[in-house]
Enzyme design. Structure first.
Site, PDB file in Angstrom:
ATOM      1  N   ASP A 477     142.419 -78.195 -15.553  1.00 61.93           N
ATOM      2  CA  ASP A 477     141.458 -77.424 -15.076  1.00 61.93           C
ATOM      3  C   ASP A 477     140.480 -77.981 -14.312  1.00 61.93           C
ATOM      4  O   ASP A 477     139.663 -77.521 -13.436  1.00 61.93           O
ATOM      5  CB  ASP A 477     140.556 -76.886 -16.593  1.00 61.93           C
ATOM      6  CG  ASP A 477     140.218 -78.415 -17.296  1.00 61.93           C
ATOM      7  OD1 ASP A 477     140.883 -79.247 -17.163  1.00 61.93           O
ATOM      8  OD2 ASP A 477     139.183 -78.328 -18.100  1.00 61.93           O
ATOM      9  N   ARG A 481     136.191 -85.033 -15.505  1.00 64.31           N
ATOM     10  CA  ARG A 481     135.586 -85.186 -16.722  1.00 64.31           C
ATOM     11  C   ARG A 481     136.637 -85.670 -17.780  1.00 64.31           C
ATOM     12  O   ARG A 481     137.936 -85.671 -17.584  1.00 64.31           O
ATOM     13  CB  ARG A 481     134.771 -84.027 -17.164  1.00 64.31           C
ATOM     14  CG  ARG A 481     135.518 -82.589 -17.584  1.00 64.31           C
ATOM     15  CD  ARG A 481     134.541 -81.585 -18.091  1.00 64.31           C
ATOM     16  NE  ARG A 481     135.184 -80.580 -18.172  1.00 64.31           N
ATOM     17  CZ  ARG A 481     134.571 -79.194 -17.946  1.00 64.31           C
ATOM     18  NH1 ARG A 481     133.693 -79.110 -17.234  1.00 64.31           N
ATOM     19  NH2 ARG A 481     135.413 -78.226 -18.312  1.00 64.31           N
ATOM     20  N   ASP A 482     136.170 -85.641 -19.107  1.00 66.38           N
ATOM     21  CA  ASP A 482     137.180 -86.053 -20.094  1.00 66.38           C
ATOM     22  C   ASP A 482     137.537 -84.648 -20.696  1.00 66.38           C
ATOM     23  O   ASP A 482     137.711 -84.519 -21.644  1.00 66.38           O
ATOM     24  CB  ASP A 482     136.443 -86.668 -21.343  1.00 66.38           C
ATOM     25  CG  ASP A 482     135.137 -85.891 -22.001  1.00 66.38           C
ATOM     26  OD1 ASP A 482     134.695 -85.151 -21.259  1.00 66.38           O
ATOM     27  OD2 ASP A 482     134.913 -86.298 -22.909  1.00 66.38           O
ATOM     28  N   GLU A 483     138.583 -84.051 -19.721  1.00 65.78           N
ATOM     29  CA  GLU A 483     139.423 -83.187 -20.319  1.00 65.78           C
ATOM     30  C   GLU A 483     140.746 -83.107 -19.623  1.00 65.78           C
ATOM     31  O   GLU A 483     141.847 -83.135 -20.205  1.00 65.78           O
ATOM     32  CB  GLU A 483     138.771 -81.669 -19.972  1.00 65.78           C
ATOM     33  CG  GLU A 483     139.224 -80.460 -20.836  1.00 65.78           C
ATOM     34  CD  GLU A 483     138.133 -79.198 -20.540  1.00 65.78           C
ATOM     35  OE1 GLU A 483     138.682 -78.161 -20.719  1.00 65.78           O
ATOM     36  OE2 GLU A 483     136.980 -79.804 -20.402  1.00 65.78           O
ATOM     37  N   GLU A 762     133.320 -74.393 -11.350  1.00 61.41           N
ATOM     38  CA  GLU A 762     133.721 -73.962 -12.573  1.00 61.41           C
ATOM     39  C   GLU A 762     132.859 -72.727 -12.912  1.00 61.41           C
ATOM     40  O   GLU A 762     133.147 -71.585 -13.519  1.00 61.41           O
ATOM     41  CB  GLU A 762     133.605 -74.827 -13.580  1.00 61.41           C
ATOM     42  CG  GLU A 762     133.986 -74.418 -14.930  1.00 61.41           C
ATOM     43  CD  GLU A 762     133.777 -75.633 -16.076  1.00 61.41           C
ATOM     44  OE1 GLU A 762     134.382 -75.344 -17.235  1.00 61.41           O
ATOM     45  OE2 GLU A 762     133.155 -76.642 -15.815  1.00 61.41           O
ATOM     46  N   HIS A 783     137.263 -76.807  -9.739  1.00 61.95           N
ATOM     47  CA  HIS A 783     137.872 -75.881 -10.852  1.00 61.95           C
ATOM     48  C   HIS A 783     138.249 -74.798 -10.288  1.00 61.95           C
ATOM     49  O   HIS A 783     137.550 -73.872 -10.073  1.00 61.95           O
ATOM     50  CB  HIS A 783     136.781 -75.625 -11.953  1.00 61.95           C
ATOM     51  CG  HIS A 783     137.115 -75.370 -13.486  1.00 61.95           C
ATOM     52  ND1 HIS A 783     137.005 -76.609 -14.218  1.00 61.95           N
ATOM     53  CD2 HIS A 783     137.791 -74.349 -14.085  1.00 61.95           C
ATOM     54  CE1 HIS A 783     137.317 -76.009 -15.385  1.00 61.95           C
ATOM     55  NE2 HIS A 783     137.931 -74.841 -15.645  1.00 61.95           N
TER      56      HIS A 783
END
Length: 915
Positions: A477, A481-483, A762, A783
Site C-alpha cells: 500500500d 510508514r510502519d505498514e 492516499e 499510494h
C-alpha cells in the site's frame, strides 16, 4: 524500426528472460513476432530444446523437438519433452513459418531447473553463535522490540583444477547477501523475498562459474532481518514469523576434470559481527565503517578469531524457486536541490518521491556520525515532515572510517521519500555525493502515455511512480510508514493500470500463491497477503479477512491475468481456492445479500466524506459487498467457460443471477434510481451488470446528476474511482469523464499535481491549501489506488482496449475518445503479443489516428467521425485499401478490421467535436 521480414524475439520461460533454477516441471514458453509488413502472421512453429548450447547449434534437440506445429500460437506453450530433473539446463530456440512460407529463427534462450526434491539439498541451516555478539562491543542483541546486529558468515575451500560450471542455491529465514571471492553475487536485493514463511520459503539460483578459480576460494554471506524477523506492519514488536535468522547455501561445482564438488553451509562455517550495527526495513540502518572487515569474503582473510556457526533445525515447509523478477536497484536520481539549513545540516530534494535509499559519498574524520532522515513532504516552514511515518524511524546512520573518501549505501532497509535531512556532514556535499537509489521488483516496463496537456502527463507519471515504489516483492500500500502490507483491495483496483504500465504477469503469479497460502480452511480470503502470522485464525472480528473489494481480489486478479495475458494456468492452479471463496459466500449469505459474516467491510475506502471504520455496517457497505459477490460469480462463470468447466460455468452463472435479482429487489427502483445515492453505488451497479438493461441509461443519468450535485466533482474512494471515468465513457458521458479528469481544484486528480505531487496520494485531502496536512495516522503520499485512472488513459483516451471475445490482445480494439480540448494523445503498450501504438491528433476539422498492430495479431479500429465523413488511410480512401475490412458504424465511430501493420487514418469532413 523492424523491417518487413518476420523476426522472432523476446523468448520467455514462465514470463521470465533466461530464468535460472525454476521449479515448474513443464514450463510454459512464449515469444513475440516483429515485422513492419502488413498482414505478417505465423502459420506454424517449432520449438527445439537441448541440454547444451553446442547440441542446439548442431540441431540435436535431445530434450524436446516439437516438430512443425501448424497454428499462430506464440504464448503459453507447454514444454512437451522428456521429464526434466533437478539442475537440468535447457537451451532452446524457436522457428516459425509466416504466411508466405518463409522461415524465421530466434536467437537461443536458456532456462535451468532448480532443486526439485528435498533430497537435493545437502547443506544445513546455520545461524550465528551469540558469542559473536559478545566479542563485538559495538554489536546489539536483537529483541522483540529492537533489531540486532546482522552476522557475517564465511567458508574457505580449495578447488583442484579449472571450473566447468558452478551454481549457487541460496535461501534464508531473513535476507541474504552472498559473496564469492570478494565479489557480491548477482544484483538481487532482499532475497529470499516475502512469503508466508510457515507455508513456503523461496530460494534463488546464481551462476557463479566466473567468480571461482583453481586453488583457494571463499564463499560468504551477510544475513539481515527483512520480513522474517523485522518490523512488518504497524505492530510494535518484531519477529512476525520468528526471531532467529538462519542461512542455507549450497554451491555445486563441476570441474573440468569431471569431479563434482559441493560446498554447503554447516557447523564448520565461521561467523562474526560486522559493521552493520542494526538494520530494519522500517527503522533504518546503522553502519559503523570503523568495524569493516577488509577482505572478509576473499580467500586470504584470517578468520581465526571468528566463531563457528550453529547448525539449526530446518523449516518444516517446502523450499520453492522464486517465480517472479527480483528486487533490484533500477535507477539512480541526482538531487534537484541541496540546501544548507544550518552548519552541518542539509536538506536534499530528489525532485521525485521514490522507494529506496541514499548512496552517500563523504569525507571526514573517523568516528564522525552522519544521520540521514527521510520524508515525503516538507512542513510549511521548509523542514522535513515525518509525522505520517508513524513508528517507522526511517533513519540511517553512517559512522565514518576516516578514509580520504568513503561511499556507502544501506543493505537491508528501504524508505519512501523525496526529501532527506542529512546532519553531521563534515563539509558541504559536492555534486555526485548524494544519489537516490530507486528500488523495486524488476518488472519490465510495457506502457507509455503522453498527451498535449502537461498536468495529465504528470498524473500518469505519478501513477507509474507509485506502482514502481510499491511493487516491491508484493504490491504494498505504501513504502514509507510502519505498514507496507500487500493490501488486496488496493492492488485489484489498480491492476489494469498496472498491466498497462509494466509487465506484471510473473509478479502477480507469485502474489496469487501468497493469497492462496493466506486463505483460511473456511475459504475466506485475506485482506492482505502474505498474511502475518498472528492473523492466521480469525477470533471474533480481530482478523483482517473477507472484506468486500479486498478479499474478492482472490477472484479478480486471476480473471484479470487471464484476460490480459491469456493465462489459463492461473485459473487452473487457483480454481479450488476461488471456488472455496464462492462456497463460503453462498454458505454464509443464504438470501444472496452479502452481509459479511466476519463483520469486516471497508466500504468505498476514503470516499468523500470518508468513513474509515471497517467493522461497521451500512447500506452502502452491504450494497458494495453484494455487488462484488455478483461480480465474483460472473467472473467465475466466465473463467470456467474459458477452461472447459461447463457445469461450473452454469453453476456460477446461476449464482450471479440470484445475487443480481436480490440486489435489484433490495436497492433498485423501477426508474433506475438506487436507494443508496452515491457515485460508487451507481458505478458498481453499472460496471457489474446488476441493473435491468432497460434502465441502465436512466441510472447513468442519476450518476451524472450526483456528480453535478457535487459541483461537477468526484466523491469516490478506492473502490469507485477505478470505474468512474470508464463507466461514464461507456455510457455516453465521455465529456463528463474529461471534465472530472481536468478539474484542478479539490477534490480531483490534478489537485495534488498542482501542488507538487510526484506520486499518487492516499487521500484526496492528504494536504489542502486550507487545512494543510491531514491527520498523520493515515496519510501516505505514495499510494497508487486513486491512480487507477491510468487504465482509462490507456483504454479510452489512447483507445488500446481488449476485445470482449479475445484474451491477451491477440485480437483487440483501438477505440479512442478524444476530448477535454486536448490537441493530441497517445500510448504505446507492449502486450504479450507485441508492441501496440495508438496516437491521435486533431486541429479543427482534421483528425489523425496512427496505429501499430503487432505481427500475428489483428484489431478493430474505431475511428471517431461524423456519418458520411471522408476517411483515408495514408493517401488513399480507406475503402480502396485491400487489407482493411469495413465494419460499418457503431455510434460515433466508423469501424475497420485490420491485420498486423502500421496505419494512418485521417478524417476531415465537418467540425470534430468532443464526445
Amino acid at each position: 524500426m523492424c523491417g518487413l521480414e518476420l523476426q522472432v524475439t523476446r523468448l520467455r520461460c514462465e514470463y521470465l528472460e533466461n530464468p535460472l533454477g525454476i521449479d515448474q516441471r513443464t514450463p510454459r514458453l512464449q515469444w513475440q513476432l516483429e515485422s513492419a509488413r502488413r498482414g505478417a502472421r505465423q502459420t506454424a512453429w517449432q520449438i527445439q530444446v537441448a541440454s547444451s548450447a553446442d547440441l542446439l547449434a548442431r540441431g540435436k534437440a535431445d530434450r524436446w523437438d516439437s516438430g512443425r506445429v501448424a497454428g499462430d500460437q506464440t504464448t503459453h506453450i507447454r514444454y512437451g519433452g522428456a521429464p526434466l530433473g533437478s539442475r537440468a539446463a535447457c537451451f532452446w530456440q524457436v522457428r516459425v513459418w509466416d504466411e508466405m512460407g518463409t522461415i524465421a529463427r530466434s536467437e537461443n534462450a536458456l532456462w535451468t531447473m532448480g532443486l526439485l526434491e528435498p533430497a537435493d539439498w545437502h547443506a544445513d541451516w546455520i545461524a550465528a553463535d551469540p558469542a559473536c555478539l559478545e566479542r563485538a562491543p559495538h554489536a546489539i542483541h536483537p529483541t522483540p522490540t529492537g533489531p540486532g546486529t546482522p552476522p557475517w558468515f564465511r567458508k574457505d575451500f580449495e578447488l583442484a583444477g579449472p571450473i566447468e560450471h558452478a551454481t549457487l542455491y541460496a535461501s534464508a529465514r531473513g535476507l541474504f547477501e552472498c559473496h564469492v571471492n570478494g565479489q557480491c553475487v548477482g544484483n538481487d536485493l532482499f532475497a529470499p523475498e516475502w512469503t508466508d514463511y510457515e507455508k513456503r520459503i523461496q530460494y534463488r539460483t546464481y551462476d557463479v562459474t566466473r567468480s571461482l578459480q583453481p586453488g583457494k576460494n571463499t564463499l560468504g554471506a551477510i544475513l539481515g532481518d527483512g520480513w522474517y524477523s523485522g518490523f512488518v506492519g504497524w505492530q510494535e514488536t518484531r519477529g512476525r514469523y520468528g526471531l532467529q535468522n538462519s542461512l542455507l547455501l549450497q554451491l555445486e561445482i563441476q570441474l573440468a576434470s569431471g569431479e563434482q564438488v559441493v560446498i554447503g553451509t554447516d557447523g564448520s562455517w565461521r561467523c562474526c559481527a560486522g559493521p552493520i550495527v542494526s538494520s530494519d526495513f522500517m527503522m533504518g540502518e546503522i553502519y559503523d565503517a570503523r568495524q569493516e572487515l577488509d577482505g572478509w569474503s576473499g580467500p586470504y582473510f584470517d578468520d581465526s578469531n571468528w566463531c563457528f556457526a550453529r547448525q539449526v533445525d530446518p523449516p518444516r515447509v517446502p523450499l520453492v524457486a522464486q517465480p517472479s523478477e527480483p528486487v533490484r536497484i533500477i535507477e539512480t536520481i541526482e538531487p534537484v536541490s541541496v540546501n544548507e539549513m544550518e552548519p552541518g545540516v542539509v536538506l536534499v530534494d530528489l525532485g521525485q518521491n521514490i522507494s529506496g535509499w541514499v548512496r552517500l559519498r563523504v569525507r571526514g574524520k573517523a568516528g564522525t556520525v552522519v544521520t540521514l532522515r527521510h520524508g515525503e513532504r516538507l512542513q510549511s516552514n521548509g523542514t522535513l515532515y515525518t509525522e505520517n511515518l508513524r513508528r517507522a524511524k526511517a533513519t540511517d546512520i553512517y559512522i565514518l572510517r576516516g578514509a580520504s573518501e568513503e561511499t556507502w549505501e544501506p543493505r537491508f532497509t528501504f524508505h519512501g521519500f523525496q526529501y532527506i535531512e542529512i546532519s553531521g556532514l563534515p563539509s558541504k556535499p559536492r555534486p555526485g555525493d548524494i544519489l537516490g537509489c530507486v528500488i523495486h521488483s524488476a518488472t519490465p516496463g510495457s506502457g507509455f502515455f503522453e498527451c498535449s496537456f502537461p498536468l495529465v502527463n504528470r498524473l500518469w507519471r505519478n501513477g507509474l511512480w507509485s506502482q514502481k515504489d510499491n511493487f516491491l516483492s508484493v504490491p504494498t500500500d505504501c513504502p514509507q510508514r510502519d505498514e507496507r502490507l500487500g493490501w488486496m483491495g488496493d492492488a485489484q483496483v489498480f491492476l489494469r493500470t498496472a498491466t498497462y504500465n509494466m509487465d506484471v504477469a510473473a509478479f502477480f503469479t507469485k502474489w496469487l500463491i501468497d493469497i492462496e497460502d493466506a486463505q483460511t480452511d473456511a475459504g475466506i480470503y485475506p485482506d492482505t497477503a502474505p498474511r502475518l502470522r498472528e492473523d492466521k485464525n480469525y477470533v471474533g472480528l480481530d482478523g483482517l479477512g473477507g472484506a468486500a473489494g479486498w478479499a474478492d481480489a482472490g477472484v479478480i486478479v486471476p480473471w484479470t491475468l487471464w484476460r490480459v495475458y491469456g493465462d489459463c494456468h492461473v485459473i487452473e492452479r487457483h480454481w479450488h481456492a476461488m471456488r472455496a471463496w464462492l462456497d463460503y459466500l453462498e454458505r454464509t449469505n443464504p438470501e444472496f445479500i452479502r452481509c459479511n459474516a466476519l463483520g469486516n467491510n471497508y466500504g468505498d475506502w476514503l470516499c468523500i466524506p470518508s468513513d474509515t471504520t471497517f467493522r461497521t455496517h451500512s447500506p452502502m457497505k452491504t450494497l458494495l459487498a453484494t455487488a462484488y459477490w455478483a461480480d465474483d460469480a460472473a467472473k467465475m462463470s466466465d473463467m470456467a467457460r474459458g477452461v472447459g468447466k461447463g457445469q461450473e460455468a452454469e453453476r456460477f452463472q446461476a449464482t450471479f443471477e440470484h445475487v443480481r435479482a436480490a440486489f435489484q429487489k433490495k436497492w433498485v427502483r423501477d426508474d433506475g434510481r438506487l436507494d443508496v445515492e452515491t457515485q460508487t453505488a451507481y458505478l458498481v451497479a453499472l460496471a457489474f451488470n446488476l441493473l435491468p438493461d432497460d434502465i441502465r441509461k436512466q441510472a447513468a443519468g442519476y450518476l451524472v446528476e450526483n456528480i453535478q450535485e457535487h459541483g461537477w466533482h468526484l466523491s469516490t474512494g478506492f473502490i469507485g474511482i477505478r470505474y468512474l471515468n470508464p463507466i461514464l465513457t461507456e455510457m455516453g458521458y465521455s465529456d463528463i469523464a474529461w471534465r472530472l479528469l481536468l478539474n484542478e481544484d479539490y477534490p480531483s486528480w490534478l489537485y495534488p499535481v498542482r501542488h507538487g505531487a510526484t506520486t499518487i496520494w492516499e487521500r484526496w485531502n492528504g494536504w489542502t491549501a486550507e487545512d494543510g496536512f491531514f491527520n498523520p495516522q493515515m496519510n501516505s503520499f505514495n499510494h497508487y489506488s486513486l491512480g487507477s485512472v491510468g487504465e482509462w488513459l490507456y483504454r479510452h483516451v489512447a483507445g488500446i482496449e481488449l476485445d470482449p471475445e479475445s484474451n491477451g490482445f491477440h485480437r483487440f480494439r483501438i477505440k479512442p475518445f478524444p476530448g477535454g480540448g486536448l490537441e493530441s494523445a497517445g500510448a504505446t503498450y507492449r502486450s504479450i503479443h507485441g508492441l501496440i501504438t495508438s496516437r491521435w491528433q486533431r486541429d479543427g476539422t482534421r483528425f489523425l489516428l496512427e496505429v501499430t498492430i503487432p505481427a500475428n495479431t489483428a484489431a478493430s479500429v474505431y475511428l471517431p467521425s461524423a456519418p458520411g465523413a471522408t476517411i483515408r488511410e495514408g493517401d488513399r480512401p480507406v475503402d480502396q485499401v485491400g487489407e482493411i475490412e469495413n465494419g460499418g458504424r457503431d455510434g460515433i465511430f466508423a469501424v475497420y478490421h485490420v491485420p498486423a501493420g502500421q496505419y494512418r487514418f485521417t478524417t476531415s469532413a465537418g467540425h470534430f467535436a468532443d464526445f
